[in-house]
Design an enzyme around this catalytic site. Structure first.
Site, short mmCIF file in Angstrom:
data_model
loop_
_atom_site.label_atom_id
_atom_site.label_comp_id
_atom_site.label_asym_id
_atom_site.label_seq_id
_atom_site.Cartn_x
_atom_site.Cartn_y
_atom_site.Cartn_z
N GLY A 254 0.84 -1.20 0.00
CA GLY A 254 0.00 0.00 0.00
C GLY A 254 0.87 1.25 0.00
O GLY A 254 0.60 2.22 -0.72
N ASP A 255 1.94 1.23 0.79
CA ASP A 255 2.85 2.39 0.85
C ASP A 255 3.55 2.58 -0.48
O ASP A 255 3.76 3.70 -0.95
CB ASP A 255 3.90 2.17 1.95
CG ASP A 255 3.25 1.88 3.29
OD1 ASP A 255 2.13 2.36 3.52
OD2 ASP A 255 3.86 1.15 4.10
P1 ATP Z 1 -0.20 -2.79 3.12
O1 ATP Z 1 -1.12 -2.41 4.27
O2 ATP Z 1 0.39 -4.16 3.25
O3 ATP Z 1 0.83 -1.76 2.83
P2 ATP Z 1 -2.57 -2.35 1.52
O4 ATP Z 1 -3.59 -3.27 2.15
O5 ATP Z 1 -2.68 -0.91 1.83
O6 ATP Z 1 -1.11 -2.88 1.80
P3 ATP Z 1 -3.05 -3.71 -1.00
O7 ATP Z 1 -4.38 -3.43 -1.56
O8 ATP Z 1 -2.84 -5.03 -0.32
O9 ATP Z 1 -2.62 -2.48 -0.06
O10 ATP Z 1 -1.94 -3.63 -2.15
C1 ATP Z 1 -1.62 -2.44 -2.83
C2 ATP Z 1 -1.21 -2.77 -4.25
O11 ATP Z 1 -0.05 -3.64 -4.25
C3 ATP Z 1 -2.26 -3.50 -5.07
O12 ATP Z 1 -3.19 -2.61 -5.66
C4 ATP Z 1 -1.38 -4.22 -6.09
O13 ATP Z 1 -0.94 -3.32 -7.10
C5 ATP Z 1 -0.15 -4.61 -5.26
N1 ATP Z 1 -0.36 -5.94 -4.66
C6 ATP Z 1 -0.71 -6.22 -3.40
N2 ATP Z 1 -0.83 -7.56 -3.21
C7 ATP Z 1 -0.54 -8.13 -4.40
C8 ATP Z 1 -0.47 -9.49 -4.88
N3 ATP Z 1 -0.75 -10.53 -4.08
N4 ATP Z 1 -0.13 -9.68 -6.17
C9 ATP Z 1 0.15 -8.66 -6.99
N5 ATP Z 1 0.11 -7.36 -6.60
C10 ATP Z 1 -0.22 -7.10 -5.33
#
Ligand code: ATP
Length: 312
Positions: A254-255
Site C-alpha cells: 500500500g505504501d
Molecule cells: P499494506 O497495508 O500491506 O501496505 P494495503 O492493504 O494498503 O497494503 P493492498 O491493496 O494489499 O494495499 O496492495 C496495494 C497494491 O499492491 C495492489 O493494488 C497491487 O498493485 C499490489 N499488490 C498487493 N498484493 C498483491 C499481490 N498478491 N499480487 C500482486 N500485486 C499485489
C-alpha cells in the site's frame, strides 16, 4: 519535490527464527534493523524511483538518530522535527512462515510539540509540489491533526495524498474546509469507513464511492491486493487489472502504491499512467523481501502488464 510525513516512525526490528517458543528463550543471528513507518516506506520507494523527495515527521532520542543515520546512509534526504522523546521500536518475529508483531505505541506529544512541528512543516512546505501523509497518529495528537496539515498545504494549492485509517481518516473526510486530494483505502479500510462490508464487485464499489462522505475528494484509489484497484477520479471510474505474480512479502505494498501515485501526480501524468505507475510500484514491492522496497530494473516489464480501463 515530494514531502512525505511520518508522525510516528519506528525502528523496525525483524528477527527470523526457525521455531518460536513462547515462555522460553529464543536465539537468532538473523536480525534486521530498518527505518520504518508507512511514510518512511513511501519515501524509500520514491527515492528508488529517482523522484526528488524529503522525509519529515517527529523523531527523538537515540533511535531517532539511528533512523536519520540510516536514511543518510541510503542518501535519502530528511528533515525531521526533533523531540526529546524517544522514537519507538516495532518488532516482527518471523517464524514457520508466520509473523508475530509487537508494536510500541510510541511517544505522547504535548501541545507545544504539536505547534513546533506545525511550524517546522509550514517552513518545509514552501518548496514542495506534493505532500504524502501516511500512518496512524501518535498519542497526544487529536484526530483533526492531519486536517491541519492538509489545510496548510491547500492554502498553497499543494495536493495532499492521505493514507491513514480510523478516526484520523474520518475527520479529514468530514471536514469541509480542507480535504485531501487523494485517499488510498484498502478493502478493509473502506469497509470500516462505510461501516459495512465492501465487496470487490465493481458496480457495488462504484455505488459505494458515490457516498457523500467522499464529496470533494478528487482521487479515491481503492487498492484490492492481488485484484489490482478500483479508482475514482472526479466523475470518472477506472479498474486496474494486474498480472499474477509470485509474492515474496506483500507488507508495504500500500505504501509503495502511494509512492507510485505521488510520483505520477508530481510528474503530471495522465490518469491511466498514474494508475499504472502505482499498480507497478505496489506489485514490485510484493516481489521483494524488504518492506517498502522495489527493484527499479523490473519496472518497465510489469508496467506493460498492468491494464487500466475506464469503468462506466
Ligand atoms: P499494506 O497495508 O500491506 O501496505 P494495503 O492493504 O494498503 O497494503 P493492498 O491493496 O494489499 O494495499 O496492495 C496495494 C497494491 O499492491 C495492489 O493494488 C497491487 O498493485 C499490489 N499488490 C498487493 N498484493 C498483491 C499481490 N498478491 N499480487 C500482486 N500485486 C499485489
Amino acid at each position: 519535490m515530494i514531502l512525505t510525513v511520518t508522525m510516528n516512525p519506528s525502528i523496525d526490528m525483524s528477527y527470523q527464527l526457525d521455531q518460536f517458543s513462547i515462555d522460553s528463550v529464543n536465539r537468532t543471528t538473523k536480525v534486521l534493523k530498518t527505518a520504518g513507518g508507512k511514510g518512511i516506506n513511501v519515501t524509500r520507494v520514491l527515492h528508488q524511483l529517482n523522484e526528488p523527495v524529503l522525509a519529515t515527521g517527529i523523531i527523538g532520542g537515540y533511535l531517532g538518530e539511528y533512523l536519520v543515520n540510516q536514511m543518510n546512509e541510503q542518501l535519502i534526504p530528511s528533515d525531521f522535527y526533533k523531540s526529546t522523546q524517544e522514537t519507538r521500536n516495532c518488532i516482527a518475529i518471523l517464524h514457520q512462515g508466520q509473523q508475530t508483531e509487537l508494536l510500541e505505541a510510541g511517544p505522547t506529544f504535548s501541545k507545544e510539540e504539536e505547534l513546533s512541528f506545525i511550524d517546522h512543516y509550514t517552513n518545509l512546505i514552501k518548496d514542495v509540489s506534493v505532500v504524502t501523509i501516511s500512518g496512524s497518529l501518535p498519542q497526544g495528537l487529536d484526530s483533526d491533526f492531519y486536517t491541519k496539515l492538509i489545510k496548510i498545504a491547500q492554502e498553497k494549492a499543494i495536493p495532499v495524498l492521505l493514507d491513514t485509517s480510523g478516526k484520523a481518516l474520518i475527520h479529514s473526510l468530514k471536514n469541509t474546509h480542507a480535504k485531501p486530494f487523494l485517499i488510498k483505502p484498502n478493502q478493509h479500510e473502506i469497509s470500516e469507513l462505510l461501516e459495512k462490508p465492501v465487496a470487490t464487485n465493481f458496480q457495488e464499489l462504484k455505488n459505494d464511492l458515490e457516498n457523500p462522505i467522499f464529496d470533494g475528494i478528487e482521487w479515491i484509489v481503492v487498492s484490492l491486493g492481488a485484484d489490482g484497484a478500483f479508482v475514482k477520479h472526479n466523475d470518472t471510474y477506472y479498474k486496474a487489472d494486474i498480472p499474477t505474480i509470485i509474492v515474496v512479502n506483500p507488507v508495504g505494498s500500500g505504501d509503495s502504491t502511494v509512492a507510485g501515485l505521488a510520483a505520477g501526480i508530481n510528474q503530471q501524468l495522465s490518469d491511466e499512467e498514474i494508475i499504472k505507475y502505482a499498480m507497478t510500484t505496489g506489485i514490485l514491492n510484493t516481489m521483494e523481501e524488504q518492506t517498502g522496497f522495489i527493484n527499479r530494473e523490473k519496472f518497465d516489464e510489469y508496467y506493460q502488464q498492468v491494464v487500466v480501463q475506464k469503468y462506466e
